[in-house]
Design a protein around this motif. Sequence first.
Motif, mmCIF file in Angstrom:
data_model
loop_
_atom_site.group_PDB
_atom_site.id
_atom_site.type_symbol
_atom_site.label_atom_id
_atom_site.label_comp_id
_atom_site.label_asym_id
_atom_site.label_seq_id
_atom_site.Cartn_x
_atom_site.Cartn_y
_atom_site.Cartn_z
ATOM 1 N N PHE A 30 -1.765 4.322 22.004
ATOM 2 C CA PHE A 30 -1.502 2.917 22.299
ATOM 3 C C PHE A 30 -0.549 2.740 23.485
ATOM 4 N N THR A 31 0.246 3.761 23.770
ATOM 5 C CA THR A 31 1.229 3.645 24.844
ATOM 6 C C THR A 31 0.884 4.494 26.063
ATOM 7 N N GLY A 32 -0.389 4.914 26.159
ATOM 8 C CA GLY A 32 -0.853 5.553 27.384
ATOM 9 C C GLY A 32 -0.789 7.063 27.415
ATOM 10 N N TYR A 33 -0.566 7.706 26.249
ATOM 11 C CA TYR A 33 -0.509 9.170 26.199
ATOM 12 C C TYR A 33 -1.660 9.703 25.347
ATOM 13 N N ASN A 34 -2.600 10.390 25.967
ATOM 14 C CA ASN A 34 -3.729 10.941 25.229
ATOM 15 C C ASN A 34 -3.359 12.204 24.463
ATOM 16 N N ASP A 35 -2.272 12.833 24.852
ATOM 17 C CA ASP A 35 -1.804 14.062 24.209
ATOM 18 C C ASP A 35 -0.559 13.744 23.390
ATOM 19 N N ALA A 36 -0.687 13.792 22.056
ATOM 20 C CA ALA A 36 0.430 13.423 21.174
ATOM 21 C C ALA A 36 1.605 14.378 21.330
ATOM 22 N N SER A 37 1.341 15.659 21.561
ATOM 23 C CA SER A 37 2.437 16.622 21.706
ATOM 24 C C SER A 37 3.222 16.347 22.997
ATOM 25 N N TYR A 38 2.518 15.948 24.061
ATOM 26 C CA TYR A 38 3.197 15.604 25.310
ATOM 27 C C TYR A 38 4.035 14.333 25.123
ATOM 28 N N PHE A 39 3.475 13.387 24.386
ATOM 29 C CA PHE A 39 4.215 12.158 24.069
ATOM 30 C C PHE A 39 5.501 12.489 23.322
ATOM 31 N N THR A 40 5.404 13.368 22.314
ATOM 32 C CA THR A 40 6.588 13.772 21.551
ATOM 33 C C THR A 40 7.620 14.441 22.452
ATOM 34 N N GLN A 41 7.134 15.260 23.374
ATOM 35 C CA GLN A 41 8.025 15.949 24.308
ATOM 36 C C GLN A 41 8.770 14.945 25.194
ATOM 37 N N ILE A 42 8.043 13.977 25.754
ATOM 38 C CA ILE A 42 8.646 12.942 26.605
ATOM 39 C C ILE A 42 9.644 12.108 25.802
ATOM 40 N N PHE A 43 9.247 11.751 24.576
ATOM 41 C CA PHE A 43 10.108 10.916 23.721
ATOM 42 C C PHE A 43 11.400 11.652 23.392
ATOM 43 N N ARG A 44 11.290 12.923 23.014
ATOM 44 C CA ARG A 44 12.476 13.707 22.655
ATOM 45 C C ARG A 44 13.426 13.845 23.850
ATOM 46 N N LYS A 45 12.843 14.079 25.032
ATOM 47 C CA LYS A 45 13.645 14.254 26.240
ATOM 48 C C LYS A 45 14.416 12.982 26.562
ATOM 49 N N SER A 46 13.792 11.821 26.358
ATOM 50 C CA SER A 46 14.426 10.543 26.686
ATOM 51 C C SER A 46 15.383 10.073 25.600
ATOM 52 N N CYS A 47 15.004 10.242 24.335
ATOM 53 C CA CYS A 47 15.755 9.641 23.226
ATOM 54 C C CYS A 47 16.602 10.643 22.444
ATOM 55 N N GLY A 48 16.430 11.936 22.707
ATOM 56 C CA GLY A 48 17.222 12.938 22.000
ATOM 57 C C GLY A 48 16.765 13.213 20.598
ATOM 58 N N MET A 49 15.583 12.736 20.241
ATOM 59 C CA MET A 49 15.026 12.974 18.908
ATOM 60 C C MET A 49 13.512 12.806 18.964
ATOM 61 N N THR A 50 12.810 13.293 17.948
ATOM 62 C CA THR A 50 11.362 13.149 17.905
ATOM 63 C C THR A 50 10.998 11.729 17.469
ATOM 64 N N PRO A 51 9.756 11.302 17.706
ATOM 65 C CA PRO A 51 9.336 9.978 17.226
ATOM 66 C C PRO A 51 9.522 9.816 15.724
ATOM 67 N N SER A 52 9.239 10.867 14.943
ATOM 68 C CA SER A 52 9.388 10.786 13.479
ATOM 69 C C SER A 52 10.844 10.590 13.098
ATOM 70 N N GLU A 53 11.747 11.301 13.775
ATOM 71 C CA GLU A 53 13.173 11.159 13.497
ATOM 72 C C GLU A 53 13.660 9.754 13.868
ATOM 73 N N TYR A 54 13.142 9.220 14.979
ATOM 74 C CA TYR A 54 13.515 7.863 15.392
ATOM 75 C C TYR A 54 13.055 6.844 14.351
ATOM 76 N N ARG A 55 11.822 7.008 13.869
ATOM 77 C CA ARG A 55 11.294 6.085 12.850
ATOM 78 C C ARG A 55 12.157 6.131 11.588
ATOM 79 N N TYR A 56 12.513 7.330 11.138
ATOM 80 C CA TYR A 56 13.349 7.477 9.938
ATOM 81 C C TYR A 56 14.691 6.785 10.135
#
Length: 517
Positions: free
Chosen positions: A473-499
Motif C-alpha cells: 500500500f505504501t509503494g514497496y513490493n518487497d516486504a523485507s526491503y520495506f522492513t529494512q527501510i522502516f527499521r533504519k528510519s524509525c529504529g524498530m521493525t514495523p511489528s515493534e512499532y505497531r505493538y
Amino acid sequence: MNFKILVADDEYYARKALVMMLEKSGLPISVNGDFEDGEEVIEYLQENEADIIITDIRMPNVDGLELAKYVQEHVPKCSVVIETGYEDFQYARNALRYQVKDYLTKPINESELLKSINDILVEKAKSDNLENINKLKGIVENLDFAQLIQNKKLLDELILAELWKEYSWFFMAKGEVSHSGYQQIKKYLQTKRTTANVQSWYFKNKGECILLFFCKQKMDFKACIGETDLLQLKNSLDHNSWFGISGIHKERREIERAYRECIYAINNRILINENLFFWKEELEIKNLLEKETLEIFSRVVEFGRIYEAEKIIDNLFARCISERANIYSLYNAIIQLFSVLRKKYYNGCQIPKGEGGYFLFDFKIDLYQFHTADELKKYLLMILKEVCEKNEENENELLIENILVYLENHYADDITLNELAEHKYFVSVGHLSRTFKNKTGLTFSKYLTEVRLKKAKEFLGNTDFDITDIATFTGYNDASYFTQIFRKSCGMTPSEYRYQERKKKSQKSDTEKENNL
C-alpha cells in the motif's frame, strides 16, 4: 466454528435429555456445561464465554428470568431460550423485556428444539458477518478504492459472495464527499425502498465514497434506483461533492473498469457545474485546435513568447465552453499542446530523436486532480512557463507545490524524479532536483520515503493489515526491503512499532477511564 451452549435445568433427567438432543444434532455447536440453577451459570459466565443458554424458567436460587436479566446486562451477545411449562407461560412472557430469543414448552420436542437453535445460529452468522464487514470498513477507510481493488482477499470479504450470485448486474458510484456527507447519503439510502441492493464504503484519507448498486436485470441507473430517489440523492450533495456513475457491468472482474468509468465521468466537472455525472461510452470528439493554431503555438513557444502562447490556451478554454464541447475533446486538445511542449523541451535538452516519447499526463490519473477549468488552465500555464523560463523563482515554487500534492496522492506508485522531470513537468532533472531540495530541505527520494513511512505508520497504528499488505500500500513490493527501510528510519521493525502504538493507546484509554471515575 462451534457455537458454545449452556443448559440450565434443576431436573437432572430433563437436563441430560436436552444435552443428548443437542450433542447428536449435527449442528455446529458444543455443549460446554449443564447446571442445576441460574446461580451456577452466572458464576460460569464470569470466567467463560457462551453463545446460547437454554434455561428452565423455574429453578431454585436464581431462576430463568433472573438469569436472562443478567445475560442481557452483562453478556448481551449471548442468546437465551426459555423452557416453560404450560402453566408458567404467562409468567414467561415477562422475559420479553430481557430479549429472550425463544420459548419452548415442556416436555421439550426435539425437532422444535433444533429448529430454535438453528434459527439462532443463522441469525448469529448474519450478525457476525455484518459486524465483520463493519470492522473491515473501519480498517479499509485508511486506504483508497484503487488500493482495495489490488487486494482481492479484502475486497471479497467486503462484498458478500451471494451478491455476485444473486445479482448479475451492478453500477458503481464514486464520489468525493465529506464523512458527514457520506453518512447523510448512507442514511438516506437505508431509509428508501429501492430495487437495488446497495453496498457502500468511505475512505477518509481521500474523502472518497464508493457505492455499489446491484440489480437483478440489465437496466439503466435511473430505473435501478428510481427517478425520485435519484433526484433526492442528487439534491443531497453539497457544492463541494461530486459523484460519477459507471455504466452497468456484470460479474466481479468488471469492478476495476467500473471504477475507471466513474473517474472519467467525474472529470466532466471541469467543464460542467454539476454534482452528478454519468459515464457515456460513445462521445463525439470535437477538434478544438486547428493545424494552423498548433503551428502558431509551436512558433511562439519556440521563441519564448509566453503571452501569445497564453492567449492560445485562453482561447482554447473559451471555445470549449462556448461550443459546449465535452471533456474528451478538451483532453484531446491538451495532449496536442503537450506534444508541442515536449518537442520544445527535448530540443532544448538536445535529447536524441525517438527518446522520451511518452507523457505522464493521463486521463485517469492527472485530469482527475482538477476540479475546475481554471485549475486545469493554471496547470497548463505553469508547464508552459517552466518550459520557456526554467529559472523563474515564483514558477519554481508553484512547480514544487504541485509535485508535493502529486506525491501525497500517488506515494504508492512507482515514481522517479527522472519521470516527473522529463515526462510530466518538462524540466531538466538537475533543475528539478536542486529546486526540490531548496524548497523542502530534502532530496526527492528522501522526501518520498518520508511520505511513505508516514503513511505506513498510520496503517500500523490504525489497522490490522499484514505487514506485507502495508508494504504494498505504501509503494514497496518487497516486504523485507520495506522492513529494512522502516527499521533504519524509525529504529524498530514495523511489528515493534505497531505493538508500541497499541500499548500507548491502551495506556491512554486506561488513564482516561481513571480520570472519568
